[in-house]
Write an enzyme that holds these catalytic residues in place. Structure first.
Site, PDB file in Angstrom:
ATOM      1  N   ASP A  98      54.588  39.048  34.910  1.00 25.94           N
ATOM      2  CA  ASP A  98      52.944  38.396  34.152  1.00 25.94           C
ATOM      3  C   ASP A  98      53.124  38.660  32.811  1.00 25.94           C
ATOM      4  O   ASP A  98      53.261  39.850  32.429  1.00 25.94           O
ATOM      5  CB  ASP A  98      52.099  39.019  34.831  1.00 25.94           C
ATOM      6  CG  ASP A  98      50.814  38.306  35.253  1.00 25.94           C
ATOM      7  OD1 ASP A  98      50.543  37.594  34.305  1.00 25.94           O
ATOM      8  OD2 ASP A  98      50.440  38.217  36.424  1.00 25.94           O
ATOM      9  N   ASP A 199      49.376  34.571  31.262  1.00 24.40           N
ATOM     10  CA  ASP A 199      48.180  34.592  31.523  1.00 24.40           C
ATOM     11  C   ASP A 199      46.958  34.353  30.451  1.00 24.40           C
ATOM     12  O   ASP A 199      47.321  34.621  29.170  1.00 24.40           O
ATOM     13  CB  ASP A 199      47.856  36.175  31.665  1.00 24.40           C
ATOM     14  CG  ASP A 199      46.237  36.457  32.217  1.00 24.40           C
ATOM     15  OD1 ASP A 199      45.879  36.230  33.238  1.00 24.40           O
ATOM     16  OD2 ASP A 199      45.630  37.207  31.294  1.00 24.40           O
ATOM     17  N   GLU A 256      48.989  29.588  32.898  1.00 29.34           N
ATOM     18  CA  GLU A 256      47.602  29.703  33.352  1.00 29.34           C
ATOM     19  C   GLU A 256      46.762  28.786  32.293  1.00 29.34           C
ATOM     20  O   GLU A 256      46.371  29.268  31.312  1.00 29.34           O
ATOM     21  CB  GLU A 256      47.066  31.072  33.492  1.00 29.34           C
ATOM     22  CG  GLU A 256      45.604  30.958  34.065  1.00 29.34           C
ATOM     23  CD  GLU A 256      44.860  32.370  34.161  1.00 29.34           C
ATOM     24  OE1 GLU A 256      44.081  32.529  34.913  1.00 29.34           O
ATOM     25  OE2 GLU A 256      45.027  33.091  33.167  1.00 29.34           O
ATOM     26  N   HIS A 328      45.944  35.722  43.035  1.00 27.53           N
ATOM     27  CA  HIS A 328      44.954  36.960  42.992  1.00 27.53           C
ATOM     28  C   HIS A 328      43.549  36.717  42.368  1.00 27.53           C
ATOM     29  O   HIS A 328      42.864  37.702  42.591  1.00 27.53           O
ATOM     30  CB  HIS A 328      46.012  38.030  42.056  1.00 27.53           C
ATOM     31  CG  HIS A 328      46.011  37.468  40.819  1.00 27.53           C
ATOM     32  ND1 HIS A 328      46.517  36.591  40.375  1.00 27.53           N
ATOM     33  CD2 HIS A 328      45.426  37.874  39.490  1.00 27.53           C
ATOM     34  CE1 HIS A 328      46.596  36.371  39.072  1.00 27.53           C
ATOM     35  NE2 HIS A 328      45.757  37.164  38.512  1.00 27.53           N
ATOM     36  N   ASP A 329      43.390  35.772  41.904  1.00 27.80           N
ATOM     37  CA  ASP A 329      41.883  35.552  41.103  1.00 27.80           C
ATOM     38  C   ASP A 329      41.304  34.372  42.117  1.00 27.80           C
ATOM     39  O   ASP A 329      40.067  33.973  41.695  1.00 27.80           O
ATOM     40  CB  ASP A 329      42.162  34.737  39.817  1.00 27.80           C
ATOM     41  CG  ASP A 329      42.348  35.668  38.700  1.00 27.80           C
ATOM     42  OD1 ASP A 329      42.315  36.995  38.802  1.00 27.80           O
ATOM     43  OD2 ASP A 329      43.130  35.432  37.794  1.00 27.80           O
TER      44      ASP A 329
END
Length: 565
Positions: A98, A199, A256, A328-329
């Site tokens: 990440d 991210d 993302e 995860h979000d």
């Protein structure tokens, strides 16, 4: 299209804190991941995306990084990380990390030095701005609620944080900051990783005037997205980063990226785009409420199907999307995308097949392969997520009852995806011998890996078949490079499409009946072979005669058909 090593791969996201704990402290660790590599290899996984394992105070679960060069002690050591990379390479698997470089932690050395000397060089690593009339420089609301500006103690200056106040935004306009970020990225590549999930990358380009906008809420603030949307020129940063880092290592990168304009798609994921691919969030954004989770709309099947199909059509001549139903979000796909009547193993398999065989790179989130679901909580204290607590309070402030506010969290909380992985039916689902950092979902006794490994008709077994089908030598070209065309859009609650290899003429129909009624679909050509079904009925009823061929799908039936040529 140039063929890339990652085009035909299947990816799996691991949220380390919740995957597997080997030392009994209630927190998952790198050794736990290493111990399950054979499980993931057998499933058919090629790429693992590892959510942050860097040193962090964990205000935002590791997305607030205090040292980019260290492993958080909760997860293990750098030796453990090196072992993970080596063991993955032995199995022909790739690791992507990440990359969180829009912001860092307020405990990072750079920010601590900036606070110590707000007029010094390290202040230029961030956005320090003078207040106006004793107030913040502008009226932005952070993603986690409250002002996106926090005052620097002892000064009239404020620093910008689009997320929590403990996550100051890095100043990408500063060439020294960019250089240090690129050095860090290349350091990780030299350790043997294959790429990054990137991210909140759209946020790195700001409107440096930081103008105020009309408020969009009773708090007098406006979403920081408004400012970000008014900024221009992010491509310059992204191309520089790609040239200085990713291109040197033939890296796989997935962005993302939200709210792309149509004419920007090629710039981001085209053949020479900023990234290899980006996540398709077209379905996720449909669940946004006007003011928060408490007024989020219920999922509308037609809007959902249209959103995904529109993405597929837009991508056909451009590049590849990364296809997901959860991460995860987000809440669990088995709860969020399935109507009540389909929240069973047949429905979960149907959802899996219909998203997984779309054109693009399929991503699986840990636990998705066994159909893990959202988790009911009885009190907000049972949640750990900073965003969930903010949304709960927003619901109460809007006049919702405690019950209604909690239900909104059940439907939307990020903690739904962060409950411990359910390995077996022992205490805490086999995740830990201690007390888990976040309480497990009580349904682990019924939904767990060990049970499903022993059942050929399980969701896990279906995912293995699904992955094997996508990679099968006879069909991999069609599923990887074949075109996409929607099918039976006029049929209520039917999710169906064709994947076609234009060179060979191979044509495959993927269809799932999300409705409650049995449906008969006329086939354009008789089926040569049933490649996969979810086993809800006696396979799938096919009827054929000289004049016509048809497919009968009951509620929650799905099928993958090879059509005749």
């Amino acid at each position: 299209m140039k063929r890339k090593w990652w085009h035909d791969k299947v990816a799996y996201q691991i949220y380390p804190k919740s995957f597997l704990d080997t030392n009994g402290d209630g927190i998952g660790d790198l050794k736990g991941i290493i111990s399950k590599l054979d499980y993931l290899k057998e499933l058919g996984i090629d790429i693992i995306w590892l959510s942050p394992v860097y040193e962090s105070p964990f205000v935002d679960q590791g997305y607030d990084i205090s040292d980019y060069y260290k492993i958080a002690e909760q997860f293990g050591t750098m030796d453990d990380f090196d072992t993970l990379v080596a063991e993955m390479k032995k199995r022909g698997m790739h690791l992507i990390m990440d990359l969180v470089v829009n912001h860092c932690s307020d405990k990072h050395e750079w920010f601590q030095k900036a606070l110590a000397d707000p007029d010094g060089p390290y202040a230029g690593y961030f956005y320090f701005r003078e207040g106006k009339d004793g107030k913040a420089p502008s009226n932005y609301r952070s993603y986690f609620g409250g002002s996106a500006w926090t005052k620097v103690p002892g000064t009239n200056k404020y620093y910008l944080h689009t997320f929590a106040k403990e996550q100051p935004d890095l100043n990408w306009e500063n060439p020294v900051v960019r250089k240090k970020i690129y050095e860090m990225i290349n350091w990780w590549f030299e350790k043997g990783i294959s790429g990054f999930r990137i991210d909140a990358i759209i946020n790195i380009k700001k409107n440096l005037d930081f103008p105020s906008f009309p408020a969009d809420g009773d708090d007098g603030l406006v979403s920081c997205d408004k400012m970000l949307a008014s900024a221009h020129g992010i491509g310059t940063f992204l191309e520089e980063m790609k040239h200085e880092t990713f291109d040197k290592y033939d890296a796989f990168t997935v962005g993302e990226v939200f709210h792309l304009k149509e004419d920007e798609l090629r710039e981001f994921i085209g053949e020479d785009g900023h990234f290899s691919t980006k996540f398709d969030f077209s379905a996720h954004v449909l669940s946004y409420g006007e003011h928060g989770w408490y007024d989020a709309p219920a999922l509308d099947f037609n809007r959902w199907r249209t959103a995904l199909f529109d993405t597929q059509k837009a991508d056909l001549t451009v590049g590849f999307e990364a296809n997901i139903i959860e991460n995860h979000d987000e809440p669990r796909g088995a709860t969020h995308y399935l109507p009540a009547h389909a929240r069973n193993e047949a429905g979960v398999k149907m959802l899996a097949a219909t998203y997984f065989l779309l054109r693009g790179i399929p991503f699986i989130y840990q636990g998705q392969e066994i159909g893990m679901t959202n988790c009911v909580r009885n009190d907000i204290s049972e949640y750990d997520d900073i965003s969930t607590k903010d949304q709960y309070q927003a619901a109460l402030n809007a006049g919702c009852s405690k019950e209604a506010a909690l239900h909104a969290c059940y439907e939307n909380s990020r903690d739904n995806a962060r409950t411990p992985m359910q390995w077996d039916n022992s205490l805490h689902g086999g995740f830990t011998t201690g007390t888990p950092w976040l309480a497990e979902n009580p349904n682990y006794t019924k939904i767990n890996v060990t049970d499903q490994l022993n059942r050929p008709d399980s969701v896990l077994s279906f995912y293995k078949e699904l992955i094997a089908l996508r990679k099968a030598p006879e069909y991999v070209e069609t599923f990887t490079y074949g075109t996409f065309a929607a099918a039976y859009e006029d049929v209520d609650h039917m999710f169906a499409y064709y994947r076609t290899n234009e060179e060979t003429g191979q044509r495959i129909l993927v269809a799932g009946n999300f409705g409650t009624d049995t449906v008969t679909l006329p086939l354009e050509k008789p089926a040569d072979r049933v490649l996969l079904t979810n086993g809800k009925t006696a396979d799938v009823i096919l009827t054929r005669n000289r004049e016509s061929a048809s497919l009968v799908l009951g509620s929650c039936d799905c099928v993958v058909l090879l059509l005749g040529q």
